[in-house]
Design an enzyme around this catalytic site. Structure first.
Site, short mmCIF file in Angstrom:
data_model
loop_
_atom_site.label_atom_id
_atom_site.label_comp_id
_atom_site.label_asym_id
_atom_site.label_seq_id
_atom_site.Cartn_x
_atom_site.Cartn_y
_atom_site.Cartn_z
N LYS A 345 0.97 -1.37 0.05
CA LYS A 345 0.11 0.04 0.03
C LYS A 345 0.85 1.32 -0.05
O LYS A 345 2.16 1.29 0.27
CB LYS A 345 -0.92 -0.15 1.20
CG LYS A 345 -2.30 -0.87 0.85
CD LYS A 345 -3.25 -0.83 1.81
CE LYS A 345 -4.55 -1.74 1.28
NZ LYS A 345 -5.52 -2.05 2.35
N ARG A 380 -4.05 -10.25 4.28
CA ARG A 380 -4.27 -10.19 2.97
C ARG A 380 -3.23 -9.46 2.17
O ARG A 380 -2.69 -8.66 2.45
CB ARG A 380 -5.50 -9.16 2.79
CG ARG A 380 -6.06 -9.00 1.41
CD ARG A 380 -7.34 -8.26 1.61
NE ARG A 380 -7.87 -7.92 0.25
CZ ARG A 380 -7.48 -7.23 -0.88
NH1 ARG A 380 -6.62 -6.42 -0.51
NH2 ARG A 380 -8.09 -7.16 -2.04
N1 HH2 Z 1 -7.79 -3.48 0.70
C1 HH2 Z 1 -8.04 -3.54 -0.48
C2 HH2 Z 1 -9.11 -4.10 -0.95
N2 HH2 Z 1 -9.83 -4.91 -0.23
N3 HH2 Z 1 -10.17 -5.89 2.00
C3 HH2 Z 1 -9.95 -5.98 3.21
N4 HH2 Z 1 -10.56 -6.82 3.92
N5 HH2 Z 1 -8.96 -5.23 3.73
C4 HH2 Z 1 -7.95 -4.53 3.11
O1 HH2 Z 1 -7.09 -3.84 3.62
C5 HH2 Z 1 -8.22 -4.19 1.60
C6 HH2 Z 1 -9.29 -5.12 1.10
C7 HH2 Z 1 -7.32 -2.60 -1.58
O2 HH2 Z 1 -6.15 -3.23 -2.07
P1 HH2 Z 1 -6.06 -4.06 -3.50
O3 HH2 Z 1 -7.40 -5.06 -3.70
O4 HH2 Z 1 -4.84 -4.72 -3.47
O5 HH2 Z 1 -6.27 -2.94 -4.46
P2 HH2 Z 1 -7.75 -2.42 -5.48
O6 HH2 Z 1 -8.52 -1.79 -4.35
O7 HH2 Z 1 -6.97 -1.36 -6.21
O8 HH2 Z 1 -7.94 -3.56 -6.26
#
Ligand code: HH2
Length: 403
Positions: A345, A380
């Site tokens: 992040k 995650r």
């Molecule tokens: N962060 C993201 C998405 N979903 N769910 C939970 N429970 N906790 C988190 O910290 C979290 C999440 C954001 O990350 P990512 O899926 O890698 O990216 P994007 O939202 O751009 O798809």
């Protein structure tokens, strides 16, 4: 003559008992002293002043203390926040003594007993729709974004064949479950329609479910997507809104019997970074998650199916994210298993001056180790093998056990 006194650290009940045993303390003495070796600080917000004065008196009588705002003794304030300062033993005694007190303090006594129990024995089981995750040790949730625009892996795994291949890699690297997402929630991301999200995730979930035995979760805050994903085989719904965005979500999750990850956010991804100021960040995150938890339970989701997540980067700035990471242990006050998503992040990029998310692995691993030390049991992550090794090593240090 010198005695060379030294600091002793005991992290928990087991460590306290071990020290006393090593010292050769009588078994009766071990029973008496263990709970005296564990210091506990408990914060209670907005306590009516009359009740706060009783808490202060009782804690002083027990040999502890209670911090209150100036003006509380004379009741020149209607309420005060209170910090109870005592050993586990003193707080247990307080909880019992509150049973006969007025002003709602008997209820507080019951809540305290529950809290102390949760802090000593964090939940080690999370149920999904049909599976049970044993969280007595850390588990790794691999991220699979079927989106064109996720901040780190966007556009790479949004076809079924590519998603299957990536999932296969994560399974080989030791993932315990895979989180499939069809909508980017990075700061500033625009929402997509239910139809679009379904088109992105359902074929992938069906293919993964047919190919792999490990449990899947769906990263969505839309009830229509959650329902279809559960029908296609997912075990958990990972709702970044903590049931705030879709009024049907609580019922849908309850009806599907899926497990539920409640994440804290303030505002929608599109605008959540416009205001990242809080009066008491950790307190507000905990109380937001408490509200989400109540909503889930009221709709009929079983408590053993729920995990909570402070939502790193969601409506929080860099300083806020770091503050939350320093205070992760406090989330055990909710009595549910903790999940954390820090992987690659942007706050890590800011700390390290690294714009490329893929280059943020080492920073991410530092947060994994610290999170595990704070009792987080679901991580995650994008980088499964490295995170798993960091998590298990950190866990071996804090628990004295080996996977
Ligand atoms: N962060 C993201 C998405 N979903 N769910 C939970 N429970 N906790 C988190 O910290 C979290 C999440 C954001 O990350 P990512 O899926 O890698 O990216 P994007 O939202 O751009 O798809």
């Amino acid at each position: 003559m010198t005695f060379a006194p030294r600091l002793l650290k005991v992290a928990d009940d087991t460590a306290a008992r071990d020290e006393l045993k090593t010292l050769g303390v009588d078994p009766v003495g071990i029973e008496r002293m263990t709970a005296k070796m564990l210091l506990r600080l408990v914060k209670i917000d907005r306590v009516p002043c009359r009740a706060a004065n009783i808490l202060k008196q009782e804690m002083l009588a027990l040999g502890g203390d209670a911090a209150v705002a100036r003006g509380t003794v004379a009741c020149s304030l209607p309420t005060t926040d209170v910090i109870l300062i005592g050993t586990l033993k003193q707080l247990e005694q307080l909880a019992r003594r509150l049973g006969v007190q007025p002003f709602g303090l008997a209820d507080l006594g019951q809540e305290l007993i529950q809290l102390l129990d949760w802090l000593d024995k964090p939940a080690t089981l999370l149920r999904g729709r049909t599976v049970e995750l044993d969280l007595s040790r850390p588990r790794i949730m691999g991220i699979l974004n079927a989106t064109p625009d996720s901040f780190s892996d966007g556009g790479r795994y949004n076809r079924v064949d590519a998603a299957l291949m990536r999932a296969g890699e994560m399974v080989a690297e030791g993932a315990d479950l895979i989180d499939v997402g069809g909508e980017s929630t990075r700061p500033g991301a625009l929402a997509v329609s239910v139809e679009e999200e379904l088109d992105r995730v359902i074929p992938i979930i069906e293919a993964l479910h047919a190919e792999f035995a490990l449990p899947l979760s769906i990263d969505t805050s839309k009830s229509g997507v959650a329902a279809a994903a559960a029908a296609a085989g997912v075990e958990f719904v990972n709702d970044i809104s903590g049931l705030q965005f879709d009024a049907q979500m609580p019922k849908v999750v309850a009806t599907s019997s899926a497990g539920l990850i409640l994440m804290h956010t303030r505002g929608r991804p599109e605008t959540m970074q416009h205001d990242t100021k809080y009066l008491d960040l950790t307190g507000q995150v905990i109380s937001g998650l408490r509200d989400s938890l109540s909503r889930a339970l009221a709709a009929g989701v079983k408590v053993e199916r729920i995990a909570v997540d402070p939502g790193i980067g969601f409506g929080k700035d860099v300083a806020g994210n770091l503050e939350l990471l320093r205070h992760l242990d406090e989330l055990h006050s909710l009595g549910r298993p903790l999940l954390l998503g820090t992987s690659r992040k942007s706050f890590i990029g800011t700390i390290l001056g690294e714009d490329d998310p893929v280059q943020r692995l080492h920073g991410s691993l530092a947060t994994v180790a610290l999170a595990v030390a704070a009792g987080v049991r679901l991580l995650r992550v994008h980088d499964v093998r490295a995170s798993r090794e960091a998590a298990l090593t950190a866990w071996a240090v804090v628990s004295g056990q080996r996977p």
